[in-house]
Write an enzyme that holds these catalytic residues in place. Structure first.
Site: not given
Ligand code: NAD
Length: 314
Positions: A11, A14-15, A37, A39, A149, A153
């Protein structure tokens, strides 16, 4: 770090992934940090090794770990709170199977190799529900999340504790609050409004806020988040008493308080409020977090408060 202990990040586009990748590459050398990732993001693929990797493909994950002689995985790939509500089944699949693939791999590699693999996996304040004390929410309390979500978690935290207890997997975790940075786009979390509001202010635009003006949430500037993750990974494992996930925080503010802090720099910045489903999620989360266990066990201390963060972002 030896070349048998390279780092892999899932990932990474991502941010959080972009900023963590940049930090780890500066610290360990670009070639020692493999960003992955589904993408591409030029911020990571243009600054060192990048490979397409779907974390649901456990064979490719294992092959990549062996090919690059990976010693540490930062497993970030996930669907976040606001986006997750739109596709429950996919959120469950990606967030749970992705983590299970990483934990199983760490167990297999640990059994086969003389050195153990280390895993970092972020949890979230989304594990907390509306039935808790909203101020200074403690490390240990009943966890009744309100989003799928948050449920992933919570289950993930328990999986981490289980793999550590049963198989000795060295997995470490933080319950991140809302993360605020300016090097990458936020990916669909409830606290994204803060980044969006800061961007609008910097661009001279007005902003429509999806969270109510008075709803306070715990937040953290990205530099602190990256340092928290790497400090936890550097910590002496024998001192870590929390193997589910550590509470951690840096500041708490409401949209109204953020607006006031922005107006200290940007005259005439205007915000309208149109609460949507994100306002409901936000009001089920704590105002502030007790992170004393993190401070005690591995010396956590944030560096950025609200005025610092706003100044850096703008
Ligand atoms: N950003 C926050 O405020 C925040 C707060 C608490 C916890 N976290 C956690 O930190 C982690 C990173 O969050 P973020 O904000 O960077 O999220 P993000 O949505 O910006 O990035 C997630 C990345 O995962 C990638 N991804 C999606 N499916 C994938 C797959 N099948 N295989 C590989 N990669 C895939 C996406 O392309 C994306 O680049 C997540 O686990 C998140 O739950 C974030």
């Amino acid at each position: 770090m030896s070349n048998t202990e390279r780092i892999l990040i899932t990932g990474a586009s991502g941010q959080l992934g972009v900023e963590l990748t940049m930090h780890l590459r500066a610290r360990h050398g670009a070639d020692n940090v493999i960003a992955t990732d589904v993408r591409d993001n030029k911020a990571v693929s243009g600054t060192g090794p990048f490979e397409q990797l779907d974390v649901l493909d456990s064979d490719s994950l294992a092959a990549m770990v062996r090919r690059h002689r990976i010693g540490t995985i930062y497993h970030l790939a996930a669907i976040l709170s606001a986006k997750g509500e739109a596709d429950i089944r996919w959120t469950w699949k990606l967030n749970m199977d992705g983590l299970l693939n990483v934990l199983e791999l760490a167990r297999d590699e640990g059994a086969a190799a003389s050195t153990r693999m280390e895993i970092f996996w972020p949890s979230s304040i989304a594990v907390f529900g509306p039935d808790l004390p909203r101020e200074n929410t403690p490390q240990e309390c009943p966890l009744n999340p309100t989003t799928v979500y948050g449920i992933t978690k919570l289950a993930g935290e328990q999986l981490c504790a289980y793999y550590h207890r049963k198989f000795g997997v060295d997995v470490r975790s933080l319950r991140f609050p809302g993360l605020i940075g300016n090097k990458s786009e936020p990916g669909g979390g409830t606290t994204d409004y803060s980044v969006d509001m800061l961007r609008a202010a910097a661009a001279g635009e007005s902003f429509v806020c999806p969270v109510r003006p008075e709803t306070r949430l715990p937040m953290m500037y990205m530099d602190d988040a990256v340092r928290a993750a790497t400090d936890l990974m550097d910590a002496d494992g024998s001192k870590l008493r929390v193997r589910s996930s550590y509470n951690i925080t840096a500041m708490s503010f409401s949209p109204k308080e953020l607006l006031d802090a922005i107006r200290a720099h940007v005259n005439g910045f205007d915000v309208a409020y149109r609460p949507d489903h994100r306002a409901e999620i936000a009001s089920s989360w704590p105002d502030s977090i007790d992170d004393s266990a993190a401070r005690r066990d591995w010396g956590w201390e944030p560096k950025f408060d609200l005025p610092d963060m706003v100044r850096e972002m703008l």
